[in-house]
Design a protein around this motif. Structure first.
Motif, PDB file in Angstrom:
ATOM      1  N   ALA A 112       0.842  -1.208   0.000  1.00  0.00           N
ATOM      2  CA  ALA A 112       0.000   0.000   0.000  1.00  0.00           C
ATOM      3  C   ALA A 112       0.871   1.250   0.000  1.00  0.00           C
ATOM      4  N   HIS A 113       1.938   1.244   0.796  1.00  0.00           N
ATOM      5  CA  HIS A 113       2.847   2.394   0.844  1.00  0.00           C
ATOM      6  C   HIS A 113       3.567   2.584  -0.491  1.00  0.00           C
ATOM      7  N   THR A 114       4.053   1.502  -1.078  1.00  0.00           N
ATOM      8  CA  THR A 114       4.738   1.590  -2.368  1.00  0.00           C
ATOM      9  C   THR A 114       3.818   2.183  -3.424  1.00  0.00           C
ATOM     10  N   ARG A 115       2.591   1.708  -3.479  1.00  0.00           N
ATOM     11  CA  ARG A 115       1.644   2.203  -4.481  1.00  0.00           C
ATOM     12  C   ARG A 115       1.373   3.695  -4.306  1.00  0.00           C
ATOM     13  N   ALA A 116       1.172   4.126  -3.067  1.00  0.00           N
ATOM     14  CA  ALA A 116       0.893   5.542  -2.822  1.00  0.00           C
ATOM     15  C   ALA A 116       2.099   6.418  -3.150  1.00  0.00           C
ATOM     16  N   PHE A 117       3.284   5.981  -2.750  1.00  0.00           N
ATOM     17  CA  PHE A 117       4.521   6.718  -3.049  1.00  0.00           C
ATOM     18  C   PHE A 117       4.682   6.861  -4.563  1.00  0.00           C
ATOM     19  N   ASN A 118       4.576   5.742  -5.271  1.00  0.00           N
ATOM     20  CA  ASN A 118       4.749   5.750  -6.725  1.00  0.00           C
ATOM     21  C   ASN A 118       3.754   6.685  -7.398  1.00  0.00           C
ATOM     22  N   ARG A 119       2.511   6.638  -6.976  1.00  0.00           N
ATOM     23  CA  ARG A 119       1.482   7.499  -7.579  1.00  0.00           C
ATOM     24  C   ARG A 119       1.753   8.970  -7.301  1.00  0.00           C
ATOM     25  N   ALA A 120       2.185   9.293  -6.092  1.00  0.00           N
ATOM     26  CA  ALA A 120       2.466  10.695  -5.768  1.00  0.00           C
ATOM     27  C   ALA A 120       3.567  11.237  -6.669  1.00  0.00           C
ATOM     28  N   VAL A 121       4.638  10.465  -6.823  1.00  0.00           N
ATOM     29  CA  VAL A 121       5.746  10.896  -7.686  1.00  0.00           C
ATOM     30  C   VAL A 121       5.276  10.992  -9.134  1.00  0.00           C
ATOM     31  N   ALA A 122       4.587   9.955  -9.623  1.00  0.00           N
ATOM     32  CA  ALA A 122       4.103   9.952 -11.010  1.00  0.00           C
ATOM     33  C   ALA A 122       3.149  11.119 -11.255  1.00  0.00           C
ATOM     34  N   ASN A 123       2.289  11.413 -10.295  1.00  0.00           N
ATOM     35  CA  ASN A 123       1.353  12.534 -10.451  1.00  0.00           C
ATOM     36  C   ASN A 123       2.092  13.862 -10.525  1.00  0.00           C
ATOM     37  N   LEU A 124       3.125  14.017  -9.721  1.00  0.00           N
ATOM     38  CA  LEU A 124       3.847  15.289  -9.700  1.00  0.00           C
ATOM     39  C   LEU A 124       4.665  15.499 -10.963  1.00  0.00           C
ATOM     40  N   VAL A 125       5.340  14.468 -11.429  1.00  0.00           N
ATOM     41  CA  VAL A 125       6.172  14.636 -12.623  1.00  0.00           C
ATOM     42  C   VAL A 125       5.373  14.445 -13.903  1.00  0.00           C
ATOM     43  N   GLY A 126       4.125  14.046 -13.780  1.00  0.00           N
ATOM     44  CA  GLY A 126       3.226  14.001 -14.919  1.00  0.00           C
ATOM     45  C   GLY A 126       3.294  12.758 -15.768  1.00  0.00           C
ATOM     46  N   PHE A 127       3.874  11.676 -15.260  1.00  0.00           N
ATOM     47  CA  PHE A 127       3.939  10.468 -16.081  1.00  0.00           C
ATOM     48  C   PHE A 127       2.579   9.793 -16.162  1.00  0.00           C
ATOM     49  N   GLY A 128       1.801   9.868 -15.088  1.00  0.00           N
ATOM     50  CA  GLY A 128       0.395   9.518 -15.114  1.00  0.00           C
ATOM     51  C   GLY A 128      -0.016   8.086 -15.361  1.00  0.00           C
ATOM     52  N   GLU A 129       0.825   7.114 -15.125  1.00  0.00           N
ATOM     53  CA  GLU A 129       0.357   5.737 -15.254  1.00  0.00           C
ATOM     54  C   GLU A 129       0.610   4.997 -13.959  1.00  0.00           C
ATOM     55  N   VAL A 130      -0.037   3.858 -13.814  1.00  0.00           N
ATOM     56  CA  VAL A 130       0.157   3.067 -12.611  1.00  0.00           C
ATOM     57  C   VAL A 130       1.472   2.313 -12.718  1.00  0.00           C
ATOM     58  N   SER A 131       2.038   1.997 -11.581  1.00  0.00           N
ATOM     59  CA  SER A 131       3.332   1.312 -11.556  1.00  0.00           C
ATOM     60  C   SER A 131       3.150  -0.195 -11.712  1.00  0.00           C
ATOM     61  N   ALA A 132       4.253  -0.854 -11.911  1.00  0.00           N
ATOM     62  CA  ALA A 132       4.244  -2.306 -12.088  1.00  0.00           C
ATOM     63  C   ALA A 132       3.598  -2.996 -10.899  1.00  0.00           C
ATOM     64  N   GLU A 133       3.828  -2.487  -9.713  1.00  0.00           N
ATOM     65  CA  GLU A 133       3.289  -3.119  -8.509  1.00  0.00           C
ATOM     66  C   GLU A 133       1.765  -3.160  -8.512  1.00  0.00           C
TER      67      GLU A 133
END
Length: 179
Positions: free
Chosen positions: A138-159
């Motif tokens: 759960a922590h990994t998913r939230a961390f990844n999304r926060a970073v992706a949202n900020l830098v604008g990559f906008g997709e879900v991570s492999a996890e």
């Protein structure tokens, strides 16, 4: 208000005029925006190429892993903080339980974006269904999304793409490091 012959007359002021909504002011022409977006795509491709070990193929698409988002957070000098963590226990006959988390990624200039993540024991199989693994995912998913949202990559991570018990194709790093 006035009364005349038992009739009450209510006088109201006319409504204040409503200002037209302000449209965002663009600091660049449409052509400049299109060129900047092209450069942004080039940055994405260069980063993906520079860190192939942080990419895994799931289905027909490549996905960025936890290691990728950690590297992006470091490269962009982002501050990442967990702003909420909640343990959820199933109700009634449900024995499912899990974690909901929210992270905030902030750039040095002050811009920020949040990302949420959750994981439940029903997603894990066998010995992977520990409190540690469920909470960490759960922590990994939230961390990844926060970073992706900020830098604008906008997709879900492999996890987030991996189904319970279905390994990614040929990860370049131990799967334990992904969660």
């Amino acid at each position: 208000m006035s009364e005349d012959n038992g009739v009450t007359v209510v006088r109201r002021r006319p409504p204040e005029p409503v200002a037209a909504p302000q449209l965002p002011v663009l600091s660049a022409s449409p052509l400049q925006v299109a060129q900047a977006f092209g450069q942004y795509r080039e940055i994405q491709a260069a980063l993906d190429e520079a860190m192939p070990e942080t990419m895994v193929k799931i289905g027909q698409k490549m996905h960025r892993t936890k290691a990728y988002w950690r590297a992006i957070a470091t490269a962009f000098n982002l501050s990442i903080v967990c702003i909420e963590e909640k343990h959820i226990q199933g109700s009634g006959k449900s024995t499912d339980w899990g974690w909901l988390t929210t992270y905030r990624a902030s750039a040095p200039a002050g811009r920020c974006a949040d990302g949420d993540g959750s994981c439940f024991v029903s997603e894990k199989s066998g010995r992977a269904g520990t409190v540690h693994n469920v909470r960490a995912t759960a922590h990994t998913r939230a961390f990844n999304r926060a970073v992706a949202n900020l830098v604008g990559f906008g997709e879900v991570s492999a996890e987030e793409m991996q189904e319970a018990g279905a390994p990614a194709s040929a990860p370049a790093q131990p799967v334990a490091d992904l969660f």
